[in-house]
Design a protein around this motif. Structure first.
Motif: not given
Ligand code: SF4
Length: 850
Positions: A270, A274, A277, A280, A315
Motif C-alpha cells: 500500500c 497508517c 496497519c 502495509t 489494499l
Molecule cells: S492498507 Fe489501508 S489502512 Fe493500511 S496503510 Fe494502506 S490505506 Fe492505510
C-alpha cells in the motif's frame, strides 16, 4: 480417485447440508495422477466458501500444480454437520480432488490468514487422525507447514507446525518443494530434512528455537537451539507480480462463495502507511501490475470462468497509479459482455470524480470508506491521510454518481483517544448522514465500529490494548451519540477483539492455551454463531496464563515474540514513527521518511484537488442495456452423477457462466443490472440425476446447432445439452406448462414386495406427509399427486405431480408409503426421466408444446 471416495459418496455426501462444499469437481479443477508425485494438501482452516475466496489459495494451487512432479489438492474445515458425519462414520478428513485422507500426503500446507482460525487447524489435524503437536508426529506423518499473513507472528502456533514460510510464497515454495522432493529421494529423516529446509531464506523451523524468559517471567526473546538454524528469518518478498504466478483458468466453485467473482490483484502493498496497519508493513514495498498484464488476465480469466464481475484487488485500489485508465479500458472491453467491475478498497481523498465517472456502469451495491478516527487530531496520530473534507467530498461524489449506500469504518480505543474523539465520530457520521439526505430518500449510511488491536510490525506494536470494560464504556457512549433514525451501526464484539489482540502479539506459551481452548470446544471461532469466549477463558485458567498481560503496554527495549523475523523494517524506525505519532507530527515530514529502506513506504500523497472538490450534482442517466431477442430456444439437458450434489441455484449460476464462456449471443434484460434471458423448468432435487431437464434461452440471432455445440463445450463435466429447438416467443413458459415428472429409483426390495407396496399406496384415500414450510411443520395429503406407480425389475417408476398446484416428492412416497427410513432413502440414487405436461390423458414433452 482414492478408494475412500466410494464411502464418501454413499455415507457422507447425501447427508451433509451443503455437499457442494466437499465434492471437488468445480470448473477448472486440476486432478493429477498421484504416482511418483510429491503430494501437497493445500489447507484453509475455515470453511470452503471463505477459503475459495482467498486469492492466495488459487495462486498456490496453480503454482504447485504447474510443477510436473507435484500435485496439489485442497482441504477446508468442514461445517459441524459434516464433522459429525465424518466422526460417526470414522471417515478421515479428505482432500476435495481425489478424496485422499490427509495422512497420505507428503505435505500439509496451511494458509494462516487470521488468528481466530487457529483452532480450525487443530480440528483439521484431529479429523485427519494426526497428532496435533509437531513433537508427537513421527517419521510416517506428513510435514505440517504454514504460510500466510498470520505467520508473521508464528509463535502462538509454533508447537503445532514443523515449519513456517514467512513472506510472499510464489518463489520460495519452489525451493521448499525441491528440498522436500530431494529429501524424499534421499530418504532423509524428518529432522535432517528440517535442517535442510531451515537453510532456505524465509523458512522458520520453530523446533530449532526456544523462547526464553527471565526470573520475572518476562519474555527475553526466541533463541536458536542448533547452530545450523539462522539467527534471523528474512521474510521473502517477490520483486514483481509476474504473470506466471496467476492461474489463467481459476477454479470456479459451483456453490456461492464469499467473493464469487474474478479477482484480479492489481497491486500488492500500500502506498499509505497508517500507523496501526500491519498489512502495509507486511506487504511492503508497493508493487503494481501493469495495465496490459491486468487486461490480459481479465481476458483469460473471464473466458475460462464466465464470471459476471471483476474485482480489482489491492489494499487500497484508488492508490493504483492509473486506476481511471485501467477501469476505462476494462469497461470498454467487457461492458458489452455485461461484466461489472468492483473496487473493494477505496480511500477517501483518492476517490475522485474521474474514478466515479469511469465506474458508472458497475454494480452500485455500496461504497466503503474507512476514516478510522473521528477527529483530525486522532487521524494525524494514526497517520490516516484523510481530512473531513476529503471524506465528505468522496461521499458527495459517490451519492451523486448513483451509489445509495455508504459504509463507514471506525476504530475505537486508538492510542491517545479521548471521549472528544468519540464525539468526533458521531459528528462526522452525522455530516455524512445529513449529506445523504440532500440527495433525497434512498441514500443510507452503515457504520462499523471495531476496537483497536495493536499489531506487530507497526509503530503501535508496543501500545496497550484497552480493556474490555473500557471498550464497552466507549461503545455505550457511542450508542447514545449515534442514535440517528435509520442509521445502521454495528459494533464488533469486544471479546473477539480481545482474543485477536492476545493471539496477535502472543508468544509460544499460547500454543497450550489454543490446544486447551480447542479441547474445550472452540472451533470456527471466526463465526459469531460459534464464538464462545468461555472456552478460551477456561483455557487461560487451565494453563495459568493471564491474557490481560498480553494487552499491556510493552517496554520499548523489551524483546517481542516476532523479533527474530525480519521484514526489513527496523525497530528504530518504528520507534521514531511512534514518537512522531505522539508529537502529533503531520504527514508532511517526508525528508527523514524518505531515508528509510524502501522509499515506497512513505510516498508523497498525490493530490488531485481539482478532481476532488467538484460538488456539482450529477444527474444519473440510465444506460440503455437491453439487447433485442431474435430467437427463443428450448433446450433439454442432462445432469450426471458427478455433479448430482449441485443445488438448483448453483446450476442456474453454472449455466449463466457457461453461456458467457461459450460466447453465444444471449439477450439481456434492461437496466443497471442486466440479466441474461434464461428461464429454467422445475428444479431438480439435490442428489438426483436426470436426462430430462429443460431451459429456455433468448438469443440475439437465429438459433443454430453451432450454438449448441459451443454451449456443450463450455459446460462443466456432468452437464450436457441433449437437444435444442426454436420455439415461439410467446410459447407457454416451462414453469407454468410442466405439471408432472417421472422418477426412477432402484430398491433393494423384491419385485413382489414392491408390487404389494404399490397396491397398498394406490388403495389409500389419503397419504399424509409432514413438510416444513417457513419454519412451520404442516401436514399435506399427497395421495392425488401420485399419478402412477410401477414396478420394473425392482426399479420403482413414479409419475408424480410437480408445480404450484400440488406436488409429491419421490422421497415422500418411499418414506410415508413404503415405510422406509429417511437415512435409507437419502442414500438412494434417484433419476428424473421426464418432465411432462399432462393434458387429460395425454402426456407431452415440453418439446412438443412449442
Ligand atoms: S492498507 Fe489501508 S489502512 Fe493500511 S496503510 Fe494502506 S490505506 Fe492505510
Amino acid at each position: 480417485m482414492h478408494p475412500l471416495s466410494e464411502r464418501i459418496k454413499k455415507e457422507f455426501l447425501p447427508f451433509v447440508m451443503k455437499p457442494g462444499r466437499y465434492v471437488g469437481n468445480e470448473l477448472n479443477v486440476i486432478k493429477k495422477e498421484p504416482e511418483g508425485k510429491l503430494k501437497f494438501a493445500l489447507i484453509y482452516p475455515d470453511i470452503y466458501e471463505n477459503g475459495m475466496s482467498y486469492l492466495g489459495l488459487q495462486i498456490l494451487y496453480h503454482i504447485i500444480n504447474q510443477r510436473p512432479n507435484s500435485l496439489c489438492e485442497r482441504v477446508f474445515l468442514p461445517w459441524p454437520d459434516a464433522e459429525e458425519i465424518l466422526k460417526n462414520n470414522s471417515i478421515p478428513l479428505f482432500s476435495l480432488e481425489s478424496h485422499t485422507p490427509l495422512k497420505e500426503f507428503d505435505v500439509l500446507g496451511f494458509s494462516l490468514t487470521y488468528e481466530l482460525n487457529y483452532t480450525g487447524v487443530l480440528n483439521i489435524l484431529s479429523l485427519s487422525g494426526m497428532p496435533l503437536f509437531s513433537q508427537e508426529r513421527k517419521e510416517d506423518f506428513p510435514l505440517v507447514i504454514a504460510g500466510g499473513f498470520s505467520v508473521f507472528n508464528p509463535e502462538p502456533m509454533a508447537d503445532f507446525f514443523d515449519l513456517f514460510v514467512i513472506g510472499d510464497a510464489e518463489e520460495v515454495i519452489h525451493q521448499v518443494l525441491d528440498s522436500i522432493e530431494k529429501g524424499k529421494k534421499e530418504n532423509l529423516k524428518k529432522r535432517e530434512l528440517l535442517v535442510e529446509l531451515s537453510r532456505i531464506s524465509g523458512v522458520y523451523v520453530p523446533s530449532f528455537y526456544e523462547p526464553k524468559y527471565d526470573a520475572n517471567n518476562r519474555f527475553t526473546g526466541v533463541w536458536r537451539k542448533i547452530p545450523e538454524a539462522p539467527e534471523k528469518i528474512i521474510a521473502q518478498t517477490v520483486s514483481e507480480l509476474k504473470p506466471e504466478y496467476y492461474p489463467q483458468a481459476p477454479l470456479v466453485p459451483f456453490i456461492e462463495t464469499t467473493h464469487d467473482r474474478l479477482t484480479l490483484e492489481i497491486m500488492r502493498g500500500c502506498g499509505q502507511a497508517c500507523r496501526f496497519c500491519e498489512a502495509t508493513s507486511i506487504y511492503r514495498p508497493k508493487r503494481e501490475k501493469g495495465i496490459e498484464q491486468i487486461l490480459k488476465e481479465a481476458d483469460c480469466g473471464l473466458a475460462s470462468t464466465g464470471y459476471e464481475e471483476i474485482s480489482l484487488l489491492s489494499l487500497s485500489s484508488t492508490d493504483y497509479k492509473n486506476l481511471p485508465e485501467l477501469v476505462q479500458r476494462l469497461q470498454k472491453k467487457f461492458y458489452p459482455k455485461r461484466v461489472s467491475i468492483a473496487l473493494p478498497s477505496l480511500r477517501p481523498g483518492s476517490f475522485s470524480m474521474e474514478i466515479a465517472k469511469t465506474i458508472t456502469q458497475t454494480k452500485k451495491t455500496g461504497l466503503t470508506f474507512a476514516p478510522e478516527a473521528g477527529t483530525q487530531r486522532l487521524r494525524d496520530v494514526i497517520r490516516k491521510n484523510i481530512t473531513e473534507e476529503n471524506l465528505l467530498s468522496s461521499v458527495e461524489i459517490a451519492y451523486s454518481s448513483g451509489w445509495n449506500l455508504i459504509k463507514l469504518y471506525f476504530m475505537i480505543g486508538l492510542p491517545t483517544e479521548t471521549d472528544e474523539d468519540l464525539k468526533g465520530i458521531a459528528d462526522l457520521v452525522g455530516k455524512v448522514f445529513k449529506l445523504g439526505k440532500t440527495f433525497g430518500p434512498g441514500k443510507s449510511v452503515n457504520v462499523t465500529i471495531s476496537p483497536f488491536t495493536p499489531k506487530p510490525y507497526t509503530p503501535f506494536q508496543w501500545e496497550k490494548q484497552e480493556k474490555i470494560n473500557e471498550i464497552e464504556r466507549r461503545i455505550s457512549l457511542l450508542k447514545d451519540l449515534l442514535d440517528f433514525r435509520n442509521l445502521k451501526v454495528s459494533y464488533r464484539d469486544p471479546l473477539v477483539s480481545f482474543l485477536e489482540g492476545v493471539l496477535g502479539r502472543g508468544d509460544r506459551k499460547l500454543s497450550k492455551v489454543i490446544h486447551s481452548a480447542w479441547k474445550n470446544g472452540a472451533k470456527l471461532d471466526a463465526w459469531i454463531e460459534f464464538f464462545n469466549y468461555a472456552f478460551w477463558r477456561n483455557a487461560f485458567e487451565e494453563n495459568q496464563i493471564d491474557p490481560e498481560e498480553y494487552l499491556q503496554i510493552r517496554d520499548l527495549e523489551q524483546s517481542l515474540p516476532w523479533d527474530h523475523l525480519d521484514k526489513g523494517l527496523s525497530k528504530d524506525f518504528l520507534k521514531r514513527e511512534r514518537e512522531r505519532a505522539f508529537r502529533l507530527q503531520k504527514v508532511e515530514e517526508e525528508k527523514e521518511l524518505a531515508d528509510e529502506k524502501s522509499p515506497e513506504y512513505f510516498p508523497q500523497p498525490e493530490k488531485k484537488e481539482d478532481e476532488l472538490y467538484g460538488r456539482k450534482k450529477k444527474k444519473v442517466t440510465s444506460i440503455p442495456t437491453s439487447t433485442v431477442a431474435r430467437s427463443k430456444v428450448r433446450l433439454r439437458w442432462s445432469k450426471g452423477e458427478e455433479i448430482r450434489f449441485t443445488s438448483h441455484l448453483d446450476v442456474l449460476r453454472t449455466f449463466e457462466r457457461a453461456i458467457r464462456r461459450s460466447g453465444i449471443p444471449i439477450a439481456y434484460s434492461e437496466g443497471f443490472h442486466p440479466h441474461p434471458r434464461i428461464a429454467f423448468g422445475p428444479p431438480l432435487p439435490l442428489g438426483f440425476v436426470s436426462e430430462a431437464e429443460y431451459l429456455d434461452i433468448q438469443l440475439t440471432e437465429p438459433f443454430s446447432n453451432e450454438h449448441l455445440s459451443r454451449l456443450n463445450k463450455a459446460l462443466p463435466q456432468g452437464f450436457k445439452i441433449m437437444e435444442g429447438k426454436t420455439i415461439f416467443t410467446k410459447a407457454e413458459s416451462l414453469s407454468s406448462a410442466i405439471n408432472a415428472a417421472l422418477y426412477k429409483v432402484e430398491l433393494s426390495f423384491s419385485g413382489i414386495e414392491i408390487q404389494e407396496k404399490i397396491e397398498y399406496i394406490l388403495s389409500l384415500r389419503n397419504l399424509m406427509v409432514s413438510r416444513v414450510s417457513k419454519e412451520k411443520l404442516k401436514e399435506v395429503d399427497i395421495r392425488f399427486d401420485i399419478l402412477k406407480l410401477e414396478n420394473e425389475d425392482s426399479t420403482l417408476n413414479m409419475l408424480l405431480s410437480v408445480g404450484s398446484a400440488g406436488y409429491a416428492k419421490p422421497q415422500e412416497v418411499l418414506i410415508y408409503g413404503f415405510g422406509m427410513k429417511e437415512k435409507e432413502v437419502l442414500s438412494l440414487l434417484f433419476r428424473r426421466e421426464g418432465l411432462l405436461i399432462k393434458r387429460q390423458d395425454q402426456l407431452l414433452s415440453p418439446m412438443e408444446i412449442i
